[in-house]
Design a protein around this motif. Structure first.
Motif, PDB file in Angstrom:
ATOM      1  N   UNK A  75     -11.895  -1.567  -1.260  1.00  0.00           N
ATOM      2  CA  UNK A  75     -11.417  -2.314  -2.424  1.00  0.00           C
ATOM      3  C   UNK A  75     -12.310  -3.509  -2.764  1.00  0.00           C
ATOM      4  N   UNK A  76     -13.305  -3.801  -1.941  1.00  0.00           N
ATOM      5  CA  UNK A  76     -14.158  -4.956  -2.174  1.00  0.00           C
ATOM      6  C   UNK A  76     -15.619  -4.553  -2.351  1.00  0.00           C
ATOM      7  N   UNK A  77     -15.834  -3.286  -2.726  1.00  0.00           N
ATOM      8  CA  UNK A  77     -17.191  -2.827  -3.001  1.00  0.00           C
ATOM      9  C   UNK A  77     -17.743  -3.570  -4.216  1.00  0.00           C
ATOM     10  N   UNK A  78     -18.991  -4.000  -4.128  1.00  0.00           N
ATOM     11  CA  UNK A  78     -19.703  -4.708  -5.194  1.00  0.00           C
ATOM     12  C   UNK A  78     -19.102  -6.074  -5.493  1.00  0.00           C
ATOM     13  N   UNK A  79     -18.260  -6.587  -4.609  1.00  0.00           N
ATOM     14  CA  UNK A  79     -17.758  -7.950  -4.751  1.00  0.00           C
ATOM     15  C   UNK A  79     -18.462  -8.890  -3.783  1.00  0.00           C
ATOM     16  N   UNK A  80     -19.333  -8.355  -2.941  1.00  0.00           N
ATOM     17  CA  UNK A  80     -20.236  -9.138  -2.103  1.00  0.00           C
ATOM     18  C   UNK A  80     -21.598  -8.441  -2.126  1.00  0.00           C
ATOM     19  N   UNK A  81     -22.640  -9.173  -1.788  1.00  0.00           N
ATOM     20  CA  UNK A  81     -23.984  -8.592  -1.790  1.00  0.00           C
ATOM     21  C   UNK A  81     -24.366  -8.004  -0.450  1.00  0.00           C
ATOM     22  N   UNK A  82     -23.508  -8.147   0.549  1.00  0.00           N
ATOM     23  CA  UNK A  82     -23.819  -7.624   1.875  1.00  0.00           C
ATOM     24  C   UNK A  82     -22.686  -6.727   2.351  1.00  0.00           C
ATOM     25  N   UNK A  83     -23.038  -5.732   3.143  1.00  0.00           N
ATOM     26  CA  UNK A  83     -22.040  -4.853   3.734  1.00  0.00           C
ATOM     27  C   UNK A  83     -21.199  -5.606   4.755  1.00  0.00           C
ATOM     28  N   UNK A  84     -21.794  -6.594   5.410  1.00  0.00           N
ATOM     29  CA  UNK A  84     -21.059  -7.394   6.386  1.00  0.00           C
ATOM     30  C   UNK A  84     -19.920  -8.151   5.726  1.00  0.00           C
ATOM     31  N   UNK A  85     -20.194  -8.745   4.553  1.00  0.00           N
ATOM     32  CA  UNK A  85     -19.147  -9.464   3.844  1.00  0.00           C
ATOM     33  C   UNK A  85     -18.030  -8.553   3.392  1.00  0.00           C
ATOM     34  N   UNK A  86     -18.379  -7.357   2.958  1.00  0.00           N
ATOM     35  CA  UNK A  86     -17.360  -6.393   2.529  1.00  0.00           C
ATOM     36  C   UNK A  86     -16.487  -5.976   3.698  1.00  0.00           C
ATOM     37  N   UNK A  87     -17.091  -5.719   4.846  1.00  0.00           N
ATOM     38  CA  UNK A  87     -16.317  -5.321   6.021  1.00  0.00           C
ATOM     39  C   UNK A  87     -15.442  -6.461   6.515  1.00  0.00           C
ATOM     40  N   UNK A  88     -15.917  -7.695   6.366  1.00  0.00           N
ATOM     41  CA  UNK A  88     -15.103  -8.835   6.790  1.00  0.00           C
ATOM     42  C   UNK A  88     -13.841  -8.937   5.945  1.00  0.00           C
ATOM     43  N   UNK A  89     -13.979  -8.704   4.636  1.00  0.00           N
ATOM     44  CA  UNK A  89     -12.810  -8.754   3.758  1.00  0.00           C
ATOM     45  C   UNK A  89     -11.818  -7.648   4.099  1.00  0.00           C
TER      46      UNK A  89
END
Length: 504
Positions: free
Chosen positions: A170-184
């Protein structure tokens, strides 16, 4: 001129006096807007106010009076000075719903519970991000209540897994890194028994609120009027999309349209196009943070979801930052497709005997072009033009993308969604998934690759001989992978290689 300046000063002074009078009345329902003058806020009661415009200032005259009355510093609409900077914004409960069978409206209590649930998750993440390492876990000695505790832990794990599955992707393309997306996503996979809920509706609203917070943080640094900001995202609009929701629309927040079961690229695009940040402001209010885009940005940086220099312009643009699972699946299917129409028709020319050179950056993985030289009549016999000596045909080989992404294929749709590859100082965003852009579509060394080749001969004056042009699908084998630095050294410093093995 002095009279005009004096009149302007008097108007500014009058505006200040009227503004102070309104504040002294302690009427937080009064708001001055340059286009409408003093008015009641829509969500407040219809109590009378002593600062309402008089009947003599009506129509065009009242608007002209209001515009002249306010100084430039006071003309930008803002919240009332007496309203706390982190107070809850005006919010219609009837506008909130979640994806359910009957799309039932959430009550005020459910919204508070959802915001409490999300704020606790964020606070725990802030504590985790601020500490260098997690505190050691203390294991108590076994007791008679172990079975009860295990049941509670099992229920918590199930609830957290449900929340995690809802938040997945649900947070794809809302951060520039895969790490940030996984954290969310992992934010909802919390081991603490006190931070959990089994209410699906509350979890959905929490996820939607976190998305709204991310959209709000993207607006940091954006200048201009609301109309100009709408123009910045106009390219994200597609025919068939609904127009921007109205304030009294039941489908504004939290409905099935904003939490669809199938979250895809269109869902992400619409999310960035509508730029609805009201739920994000509720989250900031619950955490006692400033309800501004900068406040949202700082919160996300402190959580570790974003970097301090997050490329918010890239996120706002709607350019896909990473590939969806469906897009990667389409790339895997294309890679395993051995069907080559050009090879079946016998028009793909075998040029693997050519010595092909590629010249790119040292870190480049998607190599899309190469060159080679073919020597004709090496014996030096006279050619048809009457000139003697060897003839040369110069070849340019381009990776044959159409071989893997033909017209109407799913992989071509993936490329059309991006339109180009994006090369930035901190990252590279390819048009095709890496399995293709750095694999079958890349002219890698010591690999047979499909290409589209152009061969030409040059006249003695250096011009191209039109009758010698050859364009054909081909099969090439790259022998030498050169970098720009190596070629510059050869050209600038006069360094030559007498043996081919020295180049490789």
């Amino acid at each position: 001129q002095p009279l005009i300046k004096m009149r302007g000063s008097i108007n500014n002074l009058l505006a200040t006096i009227v503004f102070i009078v309104c504040i002294s009345k302690d009427d937080s329902n009064i708001l001055f807007h340059p286009a409408h003058g003093f008015s009641q806020l829509a969500s407040t009661s219809s109590s009378s106010s002593s600062c309402k415009p008089t009947s003599s200032l009506a129509g065009r005259g009242r608007q002209r009076f209001n515009n002249r009355l306010m100084s430039p510093m006071m003309r930008s609409p803002s919240i009332h000075p007496r309203q706390s900077h982190w107070a809850l914004p005006n919010f219609e409960i009837s506008q909130v719903a979640v994806a359910d069978d009957d799309v039932a409206k959430l009550t005020e209590q459910e919204i508070d519970e959802s915001m409490d649930y999300l704020s606790q998750l964020i606070k725990h993440q802030l504590e985790t991000a601020s500490s260098s390492s997690d505190p050691p876990t203390v294991v108590d000695s076994p007791t008679d209540d172990d079975s009860v505790e295990k049941e509670e832990e099992t229920a918590t794990e199930e609830n957290n897994m449900i929340a995690y599955q809802l938040a997945k992707n649900r947070f794809i393309d809302l951060t520039t890194t895969l790490k940030g997306e996984q954290l969310l996503e992992n934010l909802f996979l919390h081991p603490n028994n006190s931070i959990t809920t089994d209410n699906i509706r509350l979890i959905q609203l929490a996820i939607t609120s976190l998305q709204s917070l991310l959209i709000y943080g993207m607006q940091v640094g954006v200048k201009g009027s609301e109309e100009s900001q709408k123009k910045m995202v106009r390219h994200l609009f597609r025919r068939g999309d609904d127009i921007l929701p109205k304030e009294d629309d039941d489908n504004v927040l939290g409905t099935a349209s904003l939490f669809p079961e199938d979250w895809n690229s269109d869902s992400i695009r619409r999310l960035k196009f509508y730029r609805d940040v009201r739920l994000g402001k509720l989250v900031l209010a619950k955490l006692l943070c400033k309800r501004t885009a900068q406040g949202a940005f700082d919160l996300l940086v402190d959580m570790g979801c974003w970097k301090r220099h997050e490329d918010t312009a890239l996120l706002r643009s709607g350019f896909p930052v990473r590939f969806l699972e469906s897009e990667e699946t389409a790339a895997e299917e294309a890679e395993g497709d051995g069907h080559d129409p050009d090879g079946i028709l016998g028009i793909r020319r075998d040029l693997r005997h050519h010595k092909v050179y590629t010249i790119d950056g040292a870190s480049t993985l998607d190599i899309d072009d190469g060159i080679s030289v073919e020597v004709l009549n090496e014996d030096g016999t006279e050619d048809t033009s009457g000139s003697r000596g060897p003839r040369h045909r110069y070849w340019i080989h381009i990776a044959d993308v159409d071989r893997w992404a033909p017209r109407g294929s799913k992989l071509l749709e993936v490329a059309e969604r991006r339109g180009t590859s994006l090369y930035l100082p901190a990252m590279t965003l390819c048009m095709f998934p890496p399995i293709m852009s750095s694999g079958a579509m890349s002219l890698a060394s010591w690999e047979d690759r499909c290409a589209l080749s152009l061969g030409v001969e040059l006249k003695p004056d250096g011009s191209i001989d039109p009758s010698s042009i050859i364009v054909t699908p081909s099969l090439v084998h790259v022998d030498y992978r050169l970098t720009y630095d190596q070629v510059d050294e050869m050209l600038d410093e006069g360094v030559g290689y007498t043996e081919e093995w020295q180049i490789g």
